[in-house]
Scaffold this active site. Structure first.
Site, PDB file in Angstrom:
ATOM      1  N   HIS A  75       1.189  -7.515  -1.234  1.00 32.57           N
ATOM      2  CA  HIS A  75       1.707  -6.292  -1.851  1.00 32.57           C
ATOM      3  C   HIS A  75       3.180  -6.499  -2.216  1.00 32.57           C
ATOM      4  O   HIS A  75       3.942  -7.078  -1.451  1.00 32.57           O
ATOM      5  CB  HIS A  75       1.604  -5.104  -0.879  1.00 32.57           C
ATOM      6  CG  HIS A  75       0.218  -4.578  -0.732  1.00 32.57           C
ATOM      7  ND1 HIS A  75      -0.044  -3.385  -0.108  1.00 32.57           N
ATOM      8  CD2 HIS A  75      -0.972  -5.071  -1.132  1.00 32.57           C
ATOM      9  CE1 HIS A  75      -1.345  -3.159  -0.116  1.00 32.57           C
ATOM     10  NE2 HIS A  75      -1.947  -4.178  -0.735  1.00 32.57           N
ATOM     11  N   PRO A 296       5.718   2.563  14.917  1.00 32.77           N
ATOM     12  CA  PRO A 296       5.059   1.719  13.907  1.00 32.77           C
ATOM     13  C   PRO A 296       5.430   2.054  12.456  1.00 32.77           C
ATOM     14  O   PRO A 296       5.004   1.352  11.550  1.00 32.77           O
ATOM     15  CB  PRO A 296       3.576   1.956  14.176  1.00 32.77           C
ATOM     16  CG  PRO A 296       3.508   3.231  14.903  1.00 32.77           C
ATOM     17  CD  PRO A 296       4.776   3.378  15.671  1.00 32.77           C
TER      18      PRO A 296
END
Ligand code: FAS
Ligand code: PHB
Length: 394
Positions: A75, A296
């Protein structure tokens, strides 16, 4: 009592322990990895999903990248979604070519276990009652039970890669430890669903009802997260309620077609920032979640574990090549410089994107101002991009 001997005893077969064993092997250094869980368990445990540029490069440079290159998704950007609009951060353009690879942590674990065992590496699964001994001596020891037998493993060095709930951090006396911690007033409810991702890239969505994240594991598997209260009971969330909330928080002015599908895995993960200093004591070295935890939101947890063991493997290699122990003595300082950069970035992303429980309007205005600045200033977007794709490994 079964006596064993190795150069580096590694506690934990997560990304930190396995990558360390792999890197040491490439440096010609012997290690033994001991793991409480079974091989099947560690290989199916769903956790992180994003590899920094440097992590993917390290897998490639050390010959464990075949499946990642075949199955991983490279990505070049992420989207920040707020006020019903999408804003793409072109990370590759902003960082001069660096990118991320979406590839599940459990896949990295599988690849590293395969590599180690193929190279004759020793990984003892299903061990119990691990105890560290004599970590300030010249010959520390790990004792544990394996296959019904008590084992004493003498080592030159011990690497504590046993995660936040492991035993190695406790081998550093409390009087020596400096702990830094922040617990966030929210958690993430995460699902893995057999549903085609509705976006080619990750979407971080700021919403008055709470944060939502659209990620993925492949072109057929979605990984999705919802901000929930910190003590949320998973049983309060039916499949319908999960999908309905995801639709609401990921919707845009033009409409957004989130694809639903069977939920394969679900869980609630609390959010904290945690660092223990120093990350070494005598001949014990901590790496990964054993020494630090990040929320996270910045996709740093696993990558930080890899960065720690990259530094530790270089320091151990210098020692065994007869170049002295300066790098080993400086390991904690070297690792902590990167740890605190990642701690700040993870806190910053988390604070910018999550709703406070009281829905503080002032905080919401600050968050929207920050988001608007990040998507309109090349300098601000570059700062996010270079932290997200990861700074070069040292
Ligand atoms: P790990 O915890 O992965 O590995 C430690 C290993 O040591 C485990 O296999 C454990 O069984 C073993 N062990 C423990 N005690 C032992 C003992 N006494 N003796 C022997 N072995 C022992 N990070 C992200 O970047 N993105 C995410 O989305 C994300 N989601 C997460 C969700 C959950 C539920 C959790 C818990 C963490 C998540 N993380 C995420 C962070 C995670 O990926 C960690 O950063 C990463 O696993 C760190 O790797 P290790 O340091 O190797 O620790
Ligand atoms: C994931 O895909 O699990 C993931 C991606 C980005 C994050 C956290 C988790 O920030």
């Amino acid at each position: 009592m079964k006596p064993l001997r190795t150069q580096v005893g590694i506690v934990g077969a997560g990304p930190a322990g396995l990558m360390l064993s792999h890197l040491l092997h490439l440096h010609g250094i012997e290690s033994v990895v001991i793991e409480t869980r079974s091989r099947a368990y560690v290989e199916q445990r769903v956790r992180a999903g994003v590899l920094e540029h440097g992590t993917a490069e390290l897998l490639e440079q050390t010959g464990v990248d075949t499946r990642m290159r075949r199955e991983g998704l490279v990505h070049h950007g992420i989207a920040l979604r707020f006020l019903g609009q999408d804003h793409r951060i072109d990370m590759t353009e902003l960082t001069g070519g660096r990118s991320i690879t979406v590839y599940g942590q459990q896949e990295v674990v599988k690849d590293l276990i395969t590599a180690r065992l193929s190279a004759g590496g020793v990984i003892l699964f299903d061990v119990d009652d691990v105890v560290t001994h004599d970590v300030t001596s010249q010959l520390p020891m790990l004792s544990f039970t394996h296959a019904g037998e008590r084992v004493e493993l003498r080592c030159d060095y011990i690497a504590g890669c046993d995660g936040f709930h492991g035993v190695c951090r406790a081998a550093i006396p409390e009087a020596v430890q400096n702990v830094y911690e922040r617990v966030y007033p929210y958690a993430w409810l995460g699902i893995l669903a057999r549903a085609k991702p509705a976006s080619d890239e990750l979407i971080y969505s700021y919403h008055p009802r709470g944060f939502a994240l659209l990620s993925m594991r492949s072109t057929e598997i979605s990984r999705l997260y919802l901000q929930v209260p910190p003590d949320e009971a998973l049983s309060d969330w039916s499949d319908d309620r999960i999908w309905q909330e995801l639709h609401r928080r990921l919707d845009t002015e033009r409409g957004f077609a989130l694809h639903e599908g069977p939920i394969l895995e679900r869980g609630v993960t609390g959010m904290r920032s945690f660092v223990v200093e120093p990350m070494q004591y005598g001949r014990l070295f901590l790496a990964g979640d054993a020494a630090h935890i990040v929320p996270p939101t910045g996709a740093k947890g696993m990558n930080l574990a890899i960065a720690d063991v990259f530094a530790l493997s270089r320091a151990l290699s210098a020692f065994y090549r007869g170049q002295g122990s300066t790098a080993l003595e400086n390991y904690s300082a070297t690792a902590l410089a990167r740890v605190w950069r990642a701690e700040h970035f993870s806190w910053w992303m988390t604070s910018m994107l999550h709703q406070l429980p009281d829905g503080d309007p002032f905080q919401q205005k600050l968050q929207l101002a920050q988001l608007s600045y990040v998507v309109s200033s090349r300098a601000a977007a570059t700062s996010l991009a270079e932290n997200y794709v990861g700074l070069p490994l040292v």
